[in-house]
Design a protein around this motif. Structure first.
Motif, PDB file in Angstrom:
ATOM      1  N   ALA A 203      67.785   5.335  66.152  1.00 34.38           N
ATOM      2  CA  ALA A 203      67.073   4.209  65.549  1.00 34.38           C
ATOM      3  C   ALA A 203      66.945   3.060  66.551  1.00 34.38           C
ATOM      4  CB  ALA A 203      67.799   3.748  64.290  1.00 34.38           C
ATOM      5  N   LEU A 204      68.009   2.766  67.285  1.00 31.96           N
ATOM      6  CA  LEU A 204      67.968   1.717  68.297  1.00 31.96           C
ATOM      7  C   LEU A 204      66.968   2.060  69.400  1.00 31.96           C
ATOM      8  CD1 LEU A 204      71.723   0.701  68.777  1.00 31.96           C
ATOM      9  CD2 LEU A 204      69.875  -0.747  67.912  1.00 31.96           C
ATOM     10  N   HIS A 205      66.970   3.327  69.802  1.00 36.01           N
ATOM     11  CA  HIS A 205      66.068   3.760  70.860  1.00 36.01           C
ATOM     12  C   HIS A 205      64.609   3.641  70.424  1.00 36.01           C
ATOM     13  CE1 HIS A 205      64.636   5.791  74.374  1.00 36.01           C
ATOM     14  NE2 HIS A 205      64.186   6.841  73.704  1.00 36.01           N
ATOM     15  N   LEU A 209      61.764   1.352  72.241  1.00 37.51           N
ATOM     16  CA  LEU A 209      60.475   1.881  72.705  1.00 37.51           C
ATOM     17  C   LEU A 209      59.321   1.076  72.119  1.00 37.51           C
ATOM     18  CD1 LEU A 209      61.094   5.748  72.481  1.00 37.51           C
ATOM     19  CD2 LEU A 209      60.890   4.367  74.566  1.00 37.51           C
ATOM     20  N   ALA A 210      59.446   0.725  70.848  1.00 33.26           N
ATOM     21  CA  ALA A 210      58.390  -0.054  70.197  1.00 33.26           C
ATOM     22  C   ALA A 210      58.251  -1.444  70.816  1.00 33.26           C
ATOM     23  CB  ALA A 210      58.683  -0.173  68.703  1.00 33.26           C
ATOM     24  N   VAL A 216      66.965   4.060  79.961  1.00 27.12           N
ATOM     25  CA  VAL A 216      68.397   3.957  80.230  1.00 27.12           C
ATOM     26  C   VAL A 216      68.651   4.192  81.716  1.00 27.12           C
ATOM     27  CG1 VAL A 216      68.947   6.406  79.903  1.00 27.12           C
ATOM     28  CG2 VAL A 216      70.671   4.674  79.331  1.00 27.12           C
ATOM     29  N   TRP A 217      69.785   3.692  82.201  1.00 24.99           N
ATOM     30  CA  TRP A 217      70.130   3.932  83.600  1.00 24.99           C
ATOM     31  C   TRP A 217      70.423   5.409  83.816  1.00 24.99           C
ATOM     32  CZ3 TRP A 217      74.641   5.901  85.813  1.00 24.99           C
ATOM     33  CH2 TRP A 217      74.708   5.817  87.214  1.00 24.99           C
ATOM     34  N   ALA A 229      62.449  10.860  82.320  1.00 23.61           N
ATOM     35  CA  ALA A 229      63.745  11.156  81.693  1.00 23.61           C
ATOM     36  C   ALA A 229      64.432   9.908  81.151  1.00 23.61           C
ATOM     37  CB  ALA A 229      64.651  11.863  82.693  1.00 23.61           C
ATOM     38  N   ALA A 230      64.320   8.787  81.844  1.00 21.54           N
ATOM     39  CA  ALA A 230      65.023   7.564  81.437  1.00 21.54           C
ATOM     40  C   ALA A 230      64.613   7.098  80.049  1.00 21.54           C
ATOM     41  CB  ALA A 230      64.781   6.450  82.455  1.00 21.54           C
ATOM     42  N   GLY A 231      63.403   7.464  79.620  1.00 18.93           N
ATOM     43  CA  GLY A 231      62.938   7.055  78.308  1.00 18.93           C
ATOM     44  C   GLY A 231      63.146   8.098  77.232  1.00 18.93           C
TER      45      GLY A 231
END
Length: 335
Positions: A203-205, A209-210, A216-217, A229-231
């Motif tokens: 949910a946080l991710h 994105l929105a 992410v690192w 990949a980071a997304g």
């Protein structure tokens, strides 16, 4: 003070000598060799202290006498532990060999302080149960995971979604101590709590994105090798932070992992409320995991692999805390 501000102050404090370039070069080499940001901050800090201790002289102008004088001052005047003194020596070794490119024979002759052999603090099964009963929320889940899997604190905090296999009851620990991967079990009692935690992370991710974020690192060169990949959700942390923050290296706004300090405070509070007087940290749960497995008759080699120890001798330290005191020998008074 932010990480970048603190480093800027380090540069200003040693102005007047080529130290600013020296420290910048040290950071560059540390990052090139994939050292963690924590190690980077610690090593740069020790070099700064070394330079200031000797009146801002450049390290190229110094040698064995100055290094030994600095380390002796740490031990005698600073009364630091052997591990701290060895950490300072490691930073100076890195400076001379990897940053300055100076191969000096005397570096091999500098004696490292001998670390005292300590028997690890281990909680009993009842103490673990009582301590966890006094915790809740994410700190409870993390503490339970540390005890239930034997992971180190940062291994658990850096756990990625893709490395939790619910079907097999397996967790892949990536880039553990020594840069090695290993497998450990996912405790059955934590399956549902872990599912809920990953749903929360999803949910946080989605919200990130929105909002135009969500990356992410990624370790090493993976971000360049796999640009998308980071997304991807699989690479996100299982235990993400509640808010985004600025990456001190890249300057990007990202969601980091859960703060270790929050877990530490919650664990100490739970231990205190449980009436446990032993000194307890997150690593104590890892010690307890190993001791309780051996106590239950598990093969020491299996425990070694679960812990990620390079040598079984390291694992054998837990045999000294099994069942009873005095190495398991029954006192003649009890007979």
């Amino acid at each position: 003070m932010s990480y970048s501000s603190r480093n800027g102050e380090i540069n200003r404090m040693v102005s007047g000598i080529p130290a600013p370039r020296l420290l910048d070069e040290m950071r560059r080499v540390l990052r090139l060799k994939h050292y963690s940001i924590r190690t980077e901050a610690v090593y740069v800090g020790w070099v700064r202290r070394f330079v200031l201790f000797h009146g801002k002289r450049h390290p190229r102008e110094m040698g064995a006498a100055e290094v030994e004088q600095f380390l002796s001052a740490l031990a005698v005047q600073g009364d630091v532990a052997a591990s701290t003194q060895n950490q300072a020596l490691s930073a100076l070794l890195f400076l001379y060999r990897d940053v300055l490119g100076v191969e000096l024979p005397w570096l091999d002759g500098v004696i490292r302080a001998k670390r005292p052999l300590r028997v690890p603090t281990v909680l009993s099964r009842d103490e673990v149960t009582r301590a966890l009963a006094c915790m809740d929320g994410r700190p409870w889940l993390l503490a339970s995971l540390l005890y239930g899997t034997g992971m180190r604190l940062m291994e658990a905090l850096r756990l990625r979604v893709k490395d939790v296999d619910f079907e097999r009851g397996d967790i892949v620990v990536r880039d553990g101590k020594g840069g090695k991967d290993r497998h450990t079990m996912l405790p059955r009692v934590l399956v549902e709590p872990m599912r809920r935690e990953i749903e929360r992370a999803a949910a946080l991710h989605a919200a990130d994105l929105a909002a135009g974020f969500g990356k992410v690192w990624l370790p090493f060169a993976l971000a360049r090798k796999y640009p998308t990949a980071a997304g991807e959700f699989g690479w996100q942390y299982v235990f993400p932070s509640t808010r985004r923050s600025m990456d001190p290296r890249s300057g990007e706004e990202r969601r980091h992992h859960f703060d270790a300090r929050i877990l530490s405070r919650a664990l100490k509070r739970g231990v205190r409320e449980a009436g446990i007087v032993k000194p307890v940290s997150a690593h104590t749960l890892r010690h307890s995991f190993a001791a309780h497995l051996l106590e239950a008759g598990q093969d020491i080699r299996t425990v070694q692999e679960l812990l990620g120890h390079k040598d079984v001798v390291t694992t054998q330290i837990y045999t000294h805390v099994l069942n009873r005191g005095g190495m398991g020998v029954v006192s003649p008074l009890d007979r």
